[in-house]
Design an enzyme around this catalytic site. Structure first.
Site, PDB file in Angstrom:
ATOM      1  N   GLU A  90       8.425  -5.100  33.031  1.00  0.00           N
ATOM      2  CA  GLU A  90       7.627  -4.570  31.914  1.00  0.00           C
ATOM      3  C   GLU A  90       7.854  -5.417  30.665  1.00  0.00           C
ATOM      4  OE1 GLU A  90       8.286   0.150  33.043  1.00  0.00           O
ATOM      5  OE2 GLU A  90       8.432  -0.486  30.962  1.00  0.00           O
ATOM      6  N   CYS A 103       8.823  -6.647  23.041  1.00  0.00           N
ATOM      7  CA  CYS A 103      10.033  -6.104  23.668  1.00  0.00           C
ATOM      8  C   CYS A 103      10.063  -6.670  25.082  1.00  0.00           C
ATOM      9  CB  CYS A 103       9.972  -4.581  23.663  1.00  0.00           C
ATOM     10  SG  CYS A 103      11.382  -3.835  24.501  1.00  0.00           S
ATOM     11  N   CYS A 114      22.716   3.887  32.757  1.00  0.00           N
ATOM     12  CA  CYS A 114      22.566   4.867  31.662  1.00  0.00           C
ATOM     13  C   CYS A 114      21.662   6.005  32.135  1.00  0.00           C
ATOM     14  CB  CYS A 114      21.979   4.206  30.413  1.00  0.00           C
ATOM     15  SG  CYS A 114      22.926   2.788  29.852  1.00  0.00           S
ATOM     16  N   CYS A 117      17.785   6.460  31.265  1.00  0.00           N
ATOM     17  CA  CYS A 117      16.949   5.265  31.397  1.00  0.00           C
ATOM     18  C   CYS A 117      16.381   5.131  32.815  1.00  0.00           C
ATOM     19  CB  CYS A 117      17.800   4.052  31.048  1.00  0.00           C
ATOM     20  SG  CYS A 117      16.943   2.503  31.298  1.00  0.00           S
ATOM     21  N   GLY A 157      16.887  -4.146  31.684  1.00  0.00           N
ATOM     22  CA  GLY A 157      18.013  -5.059  31.874  1.00  0.00           C
ATOM     23  C   GLY A 157      18.998  -5.014  30.729  1.00  0.00           C
ATOM     24  N   GLU A 158      20.228  -5.379  31.049  1.00  0.00           N
ATOM     25  CA  GLU A 158      21.285  -5.500  30.042  1.00  0.00           C
ATOM     26  C   GLU A 158      21.407  -6.996  29.731  1.00  0.00           C
ATOM     27  OE1 GLU A 158      23.689  -3.941  27.995  1.00  0.00           O
ATOM     28  OE2 GLU A 158      24.123  -6.062  27.663  1.00  0.00           O
ATOM     29  N   LEU A 213      24.814   3.243  21.318  1.00  0.00           N
ATOM     30  CA  LEU A 213      26.042   4.038  21.180  1.00  0.00           C
ATOM     31  C   LEU A 213      25.855   5.437  21.789  1.00  0.00           C
ATOM     32  CD1 LEU A 213      28.920   3.980  20.047  1.00  0.00           C
ATOM     33  CD2 LEU A 213      28.004   4.790  17.879  1.00  0.00           C
ATOM     34  N   ASN A 288      13.125   9.484  25.185  1.00  0.00           N
ATOM     35  CA  ASN A 288      11.979   9.649  26.078  1.00  0.00           C
ATOM     36  C   ASN A 288      12.413  10.497  27.259  1.00  0.00           C
ATOM     37  OD1 ASN A 288       9.465   8.340  25.426  1.00  0.00           O
ATOM     38  ND2 ASN A 288      10.631   6.432  25.380  1.00  0.00           N
TER      39      ASN A 288
END
Ligand code: SF4
Length: 350
Positions: A90, A103, A114, A117, A157-158, A213, A288
């Protein structure tokens, strides 16, 4: 074959020399790429013999737009892009008055887990190369015929789990010969991989660092972010202080507000204490709702109450402005829905 977008100008010039060509051919080819010519045959000032060599050695891994969602006000466009190996990612383009922000995804899926997510539900499938991250921008610019001026690495992704490719991407996108996007216009968001924050500080860039955080205690953070099992909030904030000291840049803390989980006045007070005296800004995000997580977004009243407490304690805080509310699927949700839809049609994508 090597994706030509993965090469820097210097690397391409080097390749030219090693292959009996002059360096300036590398500059010419890069020039075409940034004019969004993704086909060697269309590069008019390149001799046919070199075009053949290039075709034999390089490919253009330019993602294909498979779906596109445009908000009613036409200011937000969400893209589903198909990579050359049928993986789906995306990317989002948002049109603000001060310029266009994109983004971007840095991985296919994510392994950070997480709980709020959708991107992490199927785990990490693979890293994106620097050229693939760059091509997300090129494809969106070409599709909209607009220039991008700001980048946030907050998609799937991180970024610090794909550190080297992300750093190469940042250098490329910042280069004068490329898109020439200033480092101060780039934000990297991490869930908090402490050693990588230190490495990133030592790069001494002017990129904005954003930290997810979302909790004020290790106990609560562990419930929603598995990375908290590895690094405590204290260790995380220590790394953040180091980043600020080395770069003199303000850090953004992202705090998604989930009803009944982390949105109380007490937690706002705890957050104020944690961040006291730091050069920082808090971005409050109404979460969300991801159907698999069961999380419910905090109420407007609680969000405002939370923000007020921070403000009263001298911590600058804003509530993230929601763009494209009518296409506001959670990060990763569009990809999941698309992959399922295609599977029903026996089309293999991931
Ligand atoms: S929020 Fe970011 S780090 Fe966490 S699982 Fe999602 S993509 Fe990965």
């Amino acid at each position: 074959m090597i994706n030509i977008l993965d090469l820097t100008k210097e690397e391409l010039k080097q390749w030219m020399v090693e292959n009996g060509e002059s360096k300036f051919r590398g500059e010419q080819v890069i020039g075409w790429i940034y004019k969004k010519v993704f086909n060697f045959d269309d590069m008019k000032n390149i001799p046919s013999s070199l075009k053949e060599k290039l075709k034999n050695n390089f490919s253009f891994s330019i993602p294909e737009i498979v779906e596109k969602y445009v908000s009613k006000d036409e200011r937000t466009i969400k893209y589903l892009l198909k990579l050359r190996d049928n993986y789906i990612i995306e990317a989002v383009l948002m049109k603000y008055d001060y310029g266009n922000t994109v983004c971007l995804s840095t991985q296919v899926g994510c392994r950070m887990g997480c709980k709020f997510c959708a991107s992490t539900i199927g785990g990490r499938l693979r890293n994106l190369s620097n050229g693939e991250i760059l091509s997300e921008i090129l494809v969106m610019e070409k599709d909209c015929n607009e220039r991008v001026s700001n980048i946030v690495l907050m998609g799937t992704g991180e970024p610090f789990d794909n550190y080297d490719n992300v750093m190469k991407f940042i250098k490329e996108v910042n280069a004068e010969y490329g898109l020439n996007i200033g480092q101060r216009h780039i934000t990297v968001s991490t869930c908090g991989i402490v050693p990588k924050i230190i490495d990133f500080a030592n790069e001494k860039t002017q990129v904005t660092l954003a930290i997810s955080l979302h909790s004020t205690t290790d106990e609560n953070r562990k419930k929603i972010m598995p990375i908290a099992n590895k690094y405590s909030i204290e260790e995380l904030l220590e790394a953040c202080r180091y980043y600020i000291k080395v770069t003199n840049r303000r850090i953004t803390f992202e705090y998604s507000l989930v009803k009944g989980v982390n949105d109380s006045i007490e937690q706002a007070k705890e957050l104020s204490l944690l961040l006291k005296g730091m050069l920082c800004h808090v971005n409050l995000i109404p979460v969300n709702e991801v159907k698999e997580s069961g999380f419910v977004r905090a109420t407007e009243k609680d969000i405002e109450g939370f923000r007020k407490v921070l403000e009263n304690n001298g911590i600058e805080a804003t509530v993230r402005k929601e763009m494209g509310g009518d296409i506001n699927a959670a990060c990763g949700q569009l990809r999941r829905d698309y992959v399922e839809k295609m599977r029903d049609k026996d089309v293999w994508v991931r």
